[in-house]
Design an enzyme around this catalytic site. Structure first.
Site, mmCIF file in Angstrom:
data_model
loop_
_atom_site.group_PDB
_atom_site.id
_atom_site.type_symbol
_atom_site.label_atom_id
_atom_site.label_comp_id
_atom_site.label_asym_id
_atom_site.label_seq_id
_atom_site.Cartn_x
_atom_site.Cartn_y
_atom_site.Cartn_z
ATOM 1 C CG ASP A 142 44.383 35.499 38.218
ATOM 2 O OD1 ASP A 142 45.244 35.799 39.074
ATOM 3 O OD2 ASP A 142 44.013 36.283 37.320
ATOM 4 C CG ASP A 284 39.138 41.712 36.011
ATOM 5 O OD1 ASP A 284 39.905 42.221 36.833
ATOM 6 O OD2 ASP A 284 39.437 40.735 35.303
ATOM 7 C CD GLU A 326 42.063 45.690 36.947
ATOM 8 O OE1 GLU A 326 43.223 45.474 37.323
ATOM 9 O OE2 GLU A 326 41.533 45.029 36.039
ATOM 10 C CG ASP A 391 45.925 42.797 40.721
ATOM 11 O OD1 ASP A 391 46.053 41.573 40.921
ATOM 12 O OD2 ASP A 391 45.051 43.287 39.994
HETATM 13 C C1 GLC Z 1 45.802 44.400 35.013
HETATM 14 C C2 GLC Z 1 46.904 45.383 34.673
HETATM 15 C C3 GLC Z 1 48.249 44.809 34.797
HETATM 16 C C4 GLC Z 1 48.284 44.051 36.084
HETATM 17 C C5 GLC Z 1 47.384 42.866 35.912
HETATM 18 C C6 GLC Z 1 47.287 41.926 37.057
HETATM 19 O O1 GLC Z 1 45.091 44.002 33.942
HETATM 20 O O2 GLC Z 1 46.727 46.022 33.457
HETATM 21 O O3 GLC Z 1 49.209 45.816 34.798
HETATM 22 O O4 GLC Z 1 49.564 43.655 36.368
HETATM 23 O O5 GLC Z 1 46.102 43.291 35.741
HETATM 24 O O6 GLC Z 1 48.104 42.149 38.086
HETATM 25 C C1 GLC Z 2 42.640 42.064 37.050
HETATM 26 C C2 GLC Z 2 42.717 41.545 38.456
HETATM 27 C C3 GLC Z 2 43.846 40.589 38.553
HETATM 28 C C4 GLC Z 2 43.635 39.482 37.572
HETATM 29 C C5 GLC Z 2 43.384 40.016 36.168
HETATM 30 C C6 GLC Z 2 42.815 38.957 35.292
HETATM 31 O O1 GLC Z 2 43.724 42.802 36.705
HETATM 32 O O2 GLC Z 2 42.849 42.602 39.354
HETATM 33 O O3 GLC Z 2 44.007 40.108 39.850
HETATM 34 O O4 GLC Z 2 44.774 38.684 37.539
HETATM 35 O O5 GLC Z 2 42.436 41.040 36.154
HETATM 36 O O6 GLC Z 2 41.466 38.727 35.581
#
Ligand code: GLC
Ligand code: GLC
Length: 638
Positions: A142, A284, A326, A391
């Site tokens: 990821d 995160d 985040e 993202d």
């Molecule tokens: C985040 C967001 C979700 C997003 C994802 C990864 O946790 O809450 O909306 O799509 O990460 O892209």
């Molecule tokens: C956050 C990051 C995303 C990742 C997710 C899980 O949303 O921005 O890229 O997939 O967390 O760690």
């Protein structure tokens, strides 16, 4: 204070004293004790609210770990702690500018990244977010968000010592280092995860594991699917038939924060990172860290208590470390994470999404409303404003806010999704759907700024690229002027386009976010200084916006006052501040239409007759009104 409480505090104080190392100098220890006096009561009360008083033995360990970490903290970082304590709002300066990149994609490895420091200085960066760079599963991780060890850098990128050296070198160049603290989950290859799979009871309690579907089914009745393309629901099955919580990919296993040992273990990892010289940790996936049956398991009250407890630990042992939240969720929830005692910085996903909304609709009502209603946050905190991240873009505006303009949230999201993936007539955008969920109708958008803003489409059709370039600059002009740290996705400043190569890589093909994560666009960087090239047209004008922002003290902090333009296409706001100790205001006007737009004399009548246009350095007369060219921007000092 009740007596049980006092006893524990005294007990912990005594334990601390005996843990004090001979080598620690008196002043160092005194400063820890002084912070203990203020932070311990807060930490203990948070701990009791989360875990109850029985967890005090674990709390004692957390405090001892913090003391040990402080004693190991390098001297230069202690000096930094002290100097930041004298200037606690350093991150609110108008000189702040952020950049984000993947180490491997942008520079190969940490050594390559060091070589990019002169460029970061040229651009004006003061904040650099390196995407996850820890040990992670080789195949698919990821993008590094599946961490197998928080204390090891991915060996293909470098070592932890190199990261610490880099942090120091960046700091010497005026750049703060930001890395992710991926604390909601580990990879399935982390030693805790391996222990859990092997049935070690200590580590089984680090995760959410169930023998059958009974509890998973019960939770999934109320929990949202985050990565439905990867697996339905929130659980995946282990080889032995048991089920484990995995909010994101099947190899990212959620940690169980109901277990105070998980808190202790992760607080240790956080402090370890802090002592490498990291200035900001990006917290995160904050919304997901606490689970409660019968709820959405997102943004629950305990999620905030946990973040506050981590914050208190940091105040003890790494006092200048900052948290960036985040939380890409409903705007009412986003702000709940923003507080000096919780996360001092936060992504501003609403502003991001509404910039794109305004570009699509050529209409500013929702963005103006968000700035008026949802921009103010507490003193001692700041937004991180961005045009796009690594993202997807999710349309996280509030349906209630939209309804005030007669906009139906559900239908409008469908329109935006169609528009940004080029399923709407004449759309300029070339985004790619992400997690298109036909069952729920949910969908998000992936893509680079340039491709979303029309550069890719213009190239395909052979049209002029001017409008696309103007959209890119307009979008950035907003994040540079609303207040907060503007964060550039590096490569976007030279107009990098979508990279469809991910479709050829089986580990990436299912995750369209990779379309927006191209490699270092060397050709574009090579021509960045030539305004006659596409990259140069973007870069030179963006650089100018950045320079002017850095010279405009009114852009410091986050104070923003709405300015009604009486033109549906033109966004307006005022940034009051101080210029050489005197009150001064910059009025920002931004035209989201492809056509010239006029602001009438009456609308401007409250302003002085002439203003200084900061971008051209020329005086502007306001008595006869003002006409903005297509996608035009004005920064007027009045
Ligand atoms: C985040 C967001 C979700 C997003 C994802 C990864 O946790 O809450 O909306 O799509 O990460 O892209
Ligand atoms: C956050 C990051 C995303 C990742 C997710 C899980 O949303 O921005 O890229 O997939 O967390 O760690």
């Amino acid at each position: 204070m009740d007596s049980a409480h006092a006893l524990t505090e005294n007990h912990i104080r005594a334990a601390l004293q005996s843990a004090r190392r001979e080598t620690t100098s008196g002043t160092d220890w005194e400063s820890f004790e002084a912070r203990f006096d203020t932070e311990f009561p807060r930490l203990q009360s948070l701990f009791h609210r989360i875990y109850g008083p029985d967890a005090d033995t674990e709390l004692l360990q957390v405090v001892l770990d913090a003391a040990a970490s402080w004693q190991e903290r390098p001297e230069d970082l202690k000096t930094l702690d002290a100097s930041r304590a004298m200037a606690p709002d350093w991150f609110s300066s108008n000189r702040m500018l952020g950049g984000v990149c993947y180490v491997d994609l942008y520079a190969g490895n940490l050594a390559g990244l060091r070589e990019r420091i002169p460029y970061f200085r040229e651009l004006g960066l003061t904040y650099l977010h390196l995407m996850p760079l820890f040990l992670a599963p080789a195949e698919n991780s990821d993008g590094g968000y599946a961490v197998s060890s928080y204390r090891d850098v991915d060996p293909t990128l470098g070592t932890m010592d190199e990261l610490a050296d880099l942090a120091r070198e960046l700091r010497g160049n005026g750049i703060a280092l930001v890395v992710d603290f991926i604390f909601n989950h580990t990879s399935n290859e982390h030693e805790w995860a391996r222990g859990a799979v092997a049935g070690d009871p200590e580590y089984s309690d680090f995760y959410w594991i169930y023998p059958d579907r009974q509890m998973p089914d019960a939770y999934e009745r109320t929990v949202r699917e985050i990565f439905p393309d990867d697996h339905p629901g929130s659980f995946v099955q282990l080889d032995d038939g048991r089920w484990i919580w995995a909010t994101f990919h099947s190899f990212q296993w959620d940690l169980n924060y109901r277990n105070p040992r998980v808190f202790r273990a992760m607080a240790g990892e956080m402090l370890y990172l802090a002592n490498q010289g990291v200035d900001v940790v990006r917290m995160d996936a904050v919304a997901f860290i606490w689970k409660q049956l019968g709820t959405t398991c997102e943004s629950l009250p305990e999620a905030h208590l946990l973040l506050q407890a981590f914050n208190a630990v940091c105040r003890l042992a790494a006092p200048s470390l900052l948290f960036k939240s985040e939380a890409i969720v409903h705007p009412d929830e986003v702000v709940q994470y923003i507080d000096p005692g919780e996360c001092q910085l936060s992504y501003n996903p609403l502003q991001m999404a509404l910039i794109w909304n305004s570009l699509a609709t050529r209409e500013v009502s929702l963005l103006a409303q968000a700035l008026e209603r949802r921009h103010a946050i507490p003193d001692g905190t700041t937004w991180v404003n961005y045009v796009r991240s690594h993202d997807d873009i999710g349309w996280t505006f509030s349906d209630e806010d939209a309804a005030e303009f007669g906009i139906n949230g559900h239908d409008h999201r469908r329109f935006l999704n169609a528009f940004f993936v080029n399923r709407f007539p004449d759309s300029f955008a070339r985004g790619v759907p992400f997690q298109d969920n036909p069952r729920t109708g949910d969908c998000r958008i992936s893509g680079t700024t340039a491709s979303l803003a029309g550069l890719e489409a213009a190239q395909q059709t052979g049209e002029e690229t001017d409008a696309a370039v103007a959209r890119i600059l307009l979008a950035h002009s907003i994040i540079l002027s609303t207040g907060g740290i503007p964060l550039l996705y590096l490569g976007d400043e030279v107009g990098q386009l979508n990279d469809y190569g991910y479709l050829e890589d089986p580990a990436k093909a299912d995750d369209s976010r990779w379309v927006g994560r191209p490699g270092y666009p060397a050709d574009r960087y090579a021509t960045r200084q030539d305004p006659g090239t596409e990259a140069g047209a973007i870069f030179t004008r963006l650089r100018q916006l950045i320079d002017v922002r850095k010279r405009t003290p009114e852009f410091a902090g986050g104070r923003l006052v709405p300015f009604t333009t009486h033109n549906a296409h033109v966004l307006g706001y005022q940034r009051p501040g101080l210029l050489d100790g005197e009150e001064s205001t910059v009025v920002v006007l931004a035209n989201f239409a492809e056509t010239p737009q006029h602001i009438g004399a009456e609308t401007l009548s409250g302003l002085p007759e002439t203003a200084l246009e900061l971008l051209t350095g020329e005086p502007t007369h306001l008595r006869t009104g003002l006409t903005l060219e297509p996608h035009g921007v004005r920064w007027l000092r009045v």
